[in-house]
Design an enzyme around this catalytic site. Structure first.
Site, PDB file in Angstrom:
ATOM      1  N   HIS A 137      23.898  51.979  79.250  1.00  0.00           N
ATOM      2  CA  HIS A 137      24.489  51.592  77.972  1.00  0.00           C
ATOM      3  C   HIS A 137      23.908  50.283  77.432  1.00  0.00           C
ATOM      4  O   HIS A 137      24.171  49.909  76.280  1.00  0.00           O
ATOM      5  CB  HIS A 137      26.010  51.473  78.117  1.00  0.00           C
ATOM      6  CG  HIS A 137      26.756  51.952  76.915  1.00  0.00           C
ATOM      7  ND1 HIS A 137      26.250  51.870  75.634  1.00  0.00           N
ATOM      8  CD2 HIS A 137      27.986  52.543  76.794  1.00  0.00           C
ATOM      9  CE1 HIS A 137      27.123  52.367  74.777  1.00  0.00           C
ATOM     10  NE2 HIS A 137      28.184  52.788  75.447  1.00  0.00           N
ATOM     11  N   ASP A 194      22.541  53.965  73.224  1.00  0.00           N
ATOM     12  CA  ASP A 194      23.861  54.092  72.615  1.00  0.00           C
ATOM     13  C   ASP A 194      24.415  55.498  72.826  1.00  0.00           C
ATOM     14  O   ASP A 194      23.666  56.463  72.995  1.00  0.00           O
ATOM     15  CB  ASP A 194      23.795  53.796  71.121  1.00  0.00           C
ATOM     16  CG  ASP A 194      23.392  52.356  70.831  1.00  0.00           C
ATOM     17  OD1 ASP A 194      23.712  51.485  71.674  1.00  0.00           O
ATOM     18  OD2 ASP A 194      22.758  52.107  69.793  1.00  0.00           O
TER      19      ASP A 194
END
Length: 453
Positions: A425, A429
């Site tokens: 992450h 995204d």
């Protein structure tokens, strides 16, 4: 006699030490030149150490699981003749030493084989006591249960049936049920102090005289200490580092692979001498065709330097289960291979992994990984990223289910598969991961696109 000290050579760029994962010789063994002495594992691969001389092994550097520094002594060999090397050292034994050794061996036969010499050389193996002992060897079996009341009267003068039934402890409801069923309560086994309905059920299920047993408590196995060494230790270290350093998130979607499976069956029916296709090479083609639109997924993240390298070529890691543990060989330039070439390379790398014959370059440089449990695949997985990559894809088990066709209430039979993707992450995204899986889904559900220009 002279002694040759074989030092652990530099077996990989940037490697400071290696782990002993197997000894092929012991103290006292005769070895010949080029004979395999030991298997050493680095972060990249397992490497065989071959003897440069012939002679007798007199010292070895530690036990399996120990780490040996590059340049430290690994094996000391007593050679038959002087060897022209700086590593040869004269080591004559005194008469007293020889007599002591002979006396010790006479009094303790076989000890030398069971207890190899301690580590040699300063800066060599980091001492570690070998484990593997099994605890619980002195455990005793549980005491026998006291005889059941139904055994009363056993012997040369058994009680009549009515009297034996009265000796059995049971509730009025159980007695009434047994009477209605025509069951002699004295023949019903129980693991408690009285016969219950469950005991009657077991009796009815297995029948009298069928050797049925009332399920009792499971017996615990003896405790066992297993030393974490070799590949298993590397896996543990890598997985722990990945979970510590990477904030994972996983996205799962369902894919209809009915047409894909039909096409795969047709290809296999006409494959000739080519290898049989599994789902994996078709999935890899789809991955390679969709990645150019999502370069953030085909990447490696150097978190120390703060640099993400987005790769043009797809060097695809292929998680492979072996007897020693999970390895990840890499299919180099997967985007340039067709399904048959991928199937051939998958089989070659899998065989090499299971035989521990992978080369260091076949275990490094991956840009994205696929992991599959095959028919064990389960409903969904949350795979752990193969650091420093930023994404890993996990196909799950294919199942057949009825689905609505979209035309009223019409229903058809479909083959469905969940596909998981875990991402870093910090650099990927959630929108990007979901969009990529949707693109992958469109291609897999319309498999003709796999072969379209």
């Amino acid at each position: 006699m002279a002694r040759f000290t074989f030092k652990l050579p530099d077996i990989g760029e940037g490697i400071a030490e290696a782990e002993i994962v197997a000894w092929h010789v012991a103290v006292g063994d005769r070895v010949e030149e080029d004979q395999n002495l030991a298997d050493m594992m680095t972060d990249k691969a397992t490497v065989e150490m071959e003897s440069p001389v012939s002679g007798t092994v007199v010292e070895i550097a530690g036990a399996v699981g120990d780490q040996v520094a590059i340049g430290a002594a690994l094996v000391v060999i007593e050679v038959d003749a002087a060897v022209a090397t700086d590593e040869v050292v004269a080591a004559p034994e005194s008469e007293a030493q020889a007599e002591t050794a002979e006396q010790y061996e006479a009094e303790n036969p076989g000890v030398e084989e069971a207890n190899p010499s301690p580590p040699v050389g300063e800066g060599g193996a980091r001492s570690a006591q070998p484990s593997g002992r099994v605890r619980g060897d002195d455990d005793t079996a549980p005491l026998a249960a006291p005889p059941h009341p139904s055994h009363a009267g056993a012997g040369p003068f058994p009680l009549p049936q009515g009297e034996r039934e009265k000796a059995v402890l049971a509730s009025p409801a159980v007695r009434a049920r047994a009477r209605d069923l025509g069951v002699d309560l004295a023949e019903v086994k129980t693991d408690g102090d009285r016969v219950r309905h469950a005991d009657l059920d077991a009796y009815l299920r297995y029948g009298a005289g069928q050797g049925y047993q009332i399920p009792g408590p499971s017996r615990a196995r003896a405790d066992e200490e297993v030393r974490v060494i070799g590949l298993r230790r590397r896996i543990a270290e890598n997985m722990a580092a990945s979970k510590r350093a990477i904030p994972h998130f996983t996205y799962v979607d369902e894919i209809d692979v009915t047409e894909l499976e039909a096409m795969r069956a047709a290809l296999n029916a006409n494959r000739g001498q080519r290898p049989k296709l599994t789902l994996l090479p078709l999935l890899i083609v789809a991955i390679c065709r969709t990645l150019p639109e999502f370069p953030m997924l085909n990447a490696r993240y150097d978190d120390e330097a703060g640099v993400v390298t987005r790769h043009g070529a797809v060097h695809l890691g292929m998680a492979t289960q072996t007897d020693a543990g999970l390895t990840v060989p890499v299919i180099r330039g997967a985007q340039d291979r067709n399904v048959w070439q991928l199937a051939t390379e998958i089989a070659r790398l899998a065989d090499a992994a299971r035989a521990a014959k992978l080369k260091p370059e076949e275990l490094s440089g991956g840009t994205i990984t696929v992991t599959s449990l095959g028919p064990l695949g389960g409903i969904a997985t949350t795979p752990v990223i193969n650091r420093p990559e930023v994404a890993i894809i996990g196909p799950n088990r294919i199942v057949e289910r009825p689905v609505f066709t979209g035309r009223g209430d019409d229903i058809r039979r479909a083959k469905l598969m969940n596909l998981s993707i875990s991402c870093d992450h910090r650099v990927v995204d959630g929108w990007d991961a979901a969009s990529y899986v949707q693109a992958l889904k469109r291609m897999l559900e319309t498999p003709v696109l796999l072969f379209a220009d």
